[in-house]
Design a protein around this motif. Structure first.
Motif, short mmCIF file in Angstrom:
data_model
loop_
_atom_site.label_atom_id
_atom_site.label_comp_id
_atom_site.label_asym_id
_atom_site.label_seq_id
_atom_site.Cartn_x
_atom_site.Cartn_y
_atom_site.Cartn_z
N ARG A 170 16.43 159.79 51.50
CA ARG A 170 17.41 159.16 50.60
C ARG A 170 18.65 158.73 51.36
N THR A 171 19.08 159.60 52.27
CA THR A 171 20.26 159.27 53.09
C THR A 171 20.00 158.01 53.91
N LYS A 172 18.81 157.98 54.48
CA LYS A 172 18.45 156.83 55.31
C LYS A 172 18.41 155.55 54.47
N LEU A 173 17.85 155.68 53.29
CA LEU A 173 17.76 154.53 52.39
C LEU A 173 19.15 154.03 52.02
N LYS A 174 20.02 154.99 51.72
CA LYS A 174 21.39 154.63 51.36
C LYS A 174 22.07 153.92 52.52
N GLN A 175 21.87 154.47 53.72
CA GLN A 175 22.48 153.89 54.91
C GLN A 175 21.95 152.48 55.13
N THR A 176 20.66 152.31 54.89
CA THR A 176 20.06 150.99 55.04
C THR A 176 20.68 150.00 54.07
N GLU A 177 20.92 150.48 52.85
CA GLU A 177 21.54 149.61 51.85
C GLU A 177 22.96 149.23 52.27
N VAL A 178 23.69 150.21 52.80
CA VAL A 178 25.05 149.95 53.27
C VAL A 178 25.02 148.94 54.41
N ASP A 179 24.09 149.16 55.35
CA ASP A 179 23.94 148.23 56.48
C ASP A 179 23.61 146.83 55.99
N CYS A 180 22.76 146.78 54.99
CA CYS A 180 22.34 145.49 54.42
C CYS A 180 23.55 144.76 53.84
N GLU A 181 24.37 145.51 53.12
CA GLU A 181 25.58 144.91 52.53
C GLU A 181 26.50 144.39 53.62
N LEU A 182 26.64 145.20 54.68
CA LEU A 182 27.50 144.79 55.79
C LEU A 182 26.99 143.50 56.42
N LEU A 183 25.69 143.45 56.61
CA LEU A 183 25.09 142.25 57.21
C LEU A 183 25.28 141.04 56.31
N LYS A 184 25.17 141.27 55.01
CA LYS A 184 25.38 140.16 54.07
C LYS A 184 26.79 139.61 54.20
N LYS A 185 27.75 140.55 54.27
CA LYS A 185 29.16 140.13 54.40
C LYS A 185 29.37 139.38 55.71
N CYS A 186 28.77 139.92 56.75
CA CYS A 186 28.88 139.31 58.07
C CYS A 186 28.29 137.89 58.03
N CYS A 187 27.15 137.79 57.38
CA CYS A 187 26.47 136.49 57.25
C CYS A 187 27.36 135.51 56.49
N GLU A 188 27.99 136.01 55.44
CA GLU A 188 28.86 135.16 54.63
C GLU A 188 30.05 134.67 55.44
N THR A 189 30.62 135.57 56.23
CA THR A 189 31.74 135.21 57.09
C THR A 189 31.35 134.13 58.09
N LEU A 190 30.17 134.34 58.69
CA LEU A 190 29.69 133.35 59.66
C LEU A 190 29.42 132.01 58.99
N ARG A 191 28.93 132.07 57.76
CA ARG A 191 28.66 130.84 57.03
C ARG A 191 29.97 130.07 56.77
N ASP A 192 30.99 130.83 56.38
CA ASP A 192 32.30 130.22 56.15
C ASP A 192 32.81 129.58 57.43
N GLU A 193 32.68 130.33 58.50
CA GLU A 193 33.14 129.83 59.80
C GLU A 193 32.38 128.56 60.17
N ASN A 194 31.10 128.57 59.90
CA ASN A 194 30.27 127.41 60.19
C ASN A 194 30.73 126.21 59.37
N ARG A 195 31.00 126.47 58.08
CA ARG A 195 31.48 125.38 57.21
C ARG A 195 32.78 124.80 57.75
N ARG A 196 33.66 125.71 58.14
CA ARG A 196 34.96 125.28 58.65
C ARG A 196 34.80 124.41 59.90
N LEU A 197 33.91 124.87 60.80
CA LEU A 197 33.69 124.12 62.04
C LEU A 197 33.03 122.77 61.76
#
Length: 263
Positions: A170-197
DNA sequence: AAGCTAATGGAGATTACGTCA
DNA sequence: GCTGACGTAATCTCCATTAGC
């Protein structure tokens, strides 16, 4: 593994019980739910090994005439393997626990469970709290810790072990979900940066169209940053079309406006 | 019906032990 | 008798899955 499983069947070893399941005569349960266990006990040197067949709380001791060279016979080997799997081990653990803790009410429940099929244990709040507390201290248990915790909780060590396994999962699953959220945010940030560029590129292109002659001349005066070798347009003081003549046009955000300091 | 979670079974890794050259 | 290689069994953990509540 149940006695009727394929592995056992393929060994050529036929095990017949002269009794039907006493408590569930006609129930179509999968074999693994019938709490049979087969235990090959090592004995003192020279003695015949003791083969113990158990059904729930009932044990039948069978003195099996197992040849000493059994392990070296290919066909017999598979039989040995099939009976040495985890199920036998677990049943042995359970039976030893029963012998050790036969004053435990949970154990008697377990025996009943073995007869009537899988019954899910619900841990009490107190038990869960204690397990959680223990998990906070260490996410894995040594055998001693497991035994102690099991005694403390009036559970079987196997149940404590399983709880920790599932808790880790369960802990691992939770951590995976947290990591997934982080990656999503990171992806979104990169997408914004890409749009800006991309937008910046469009603006630069528009500017280039607006000043074609100027940009043509800029292409002729491209130079390379000595530090990072990035190509940039650099003004030439001798060039009448140099960007340096009007640096605000291109150098506002240009890190190479001063090449030596840019990198 | 869906979610939670105890329980199960299989696979891989490690360790202990016995046998043999 | 000692030693290293090898085979086997036991045990543990992890993982995927099942199944009860």
């Amino acid at each position: 593994m149940g006695i009727g499983d394929d592995d056992a069947c393929n060994t050529g070893l036929v095990l017949g019980l002269g009794l039907s399941s006493p408590s569930k005569p006609d129930h179509n349960q999968t074999p693994r739910k019938i709490p049979l266990f087969l235990k090959l006990e090592s004995t003192s040197f020279g003695d015949e090994p003791s083969l113990t067949l158990g059904l729930a709380t009932h044990k039948v001791d069978v003195k099996a005439a197992v040849g000493g060279d059994l392990y070296r016979q290919g066909s017999s080997l598979s039989a040995v393997y099939s009976f040495s799997s985890g199920k036998v081990k677990r049943e042995r653990e359970v039976s030893s626990e029963v012998e050790k803790n036969n004053n435990s009410s949970r154990i008697s429940d377990e025996d009943e469970e073995g007869v009537n099929g899988r019954k899910k244990l619900r841990l009490s709040k107190k038990q869960s709290a204690l397990l959680e507390e223990s998990f906070k201290q260490h996410t894995t248990l040594t055998p001693k810790q497991k035994q102690a915790l099991a005694r403390q909780l009036n559970l079987k060590p196997r149940q404590v072990e399983v709880w920790f396994q599932n808790r880790r999962a369960r802990t691992k699953l939770k951590q995976t979900e947290v990591d997934c959220e982080l990656l999503k945010k990171c992806c979104e940030t990169l997408r914004d940066e890409n749009r800006r560029l991309q937008k910046e590129i469009q603006e630069l292109k528009a500017l280039k169209l607006a000043q074609p002659f100027y940009m043509h001349m800029q292409g002729a005066t491209l130079t390379v940053c000595p530090s990072c070798e990035t190509t940039r347009g650099v003004g030439d003081s001798n060039n009448p079309y140099s960007m340096a003549s009007n640096p605000r046009h291109f150098y506002n955000n240009n890190p190479f406006s001063n090449p030596s300091a840019a990198c």
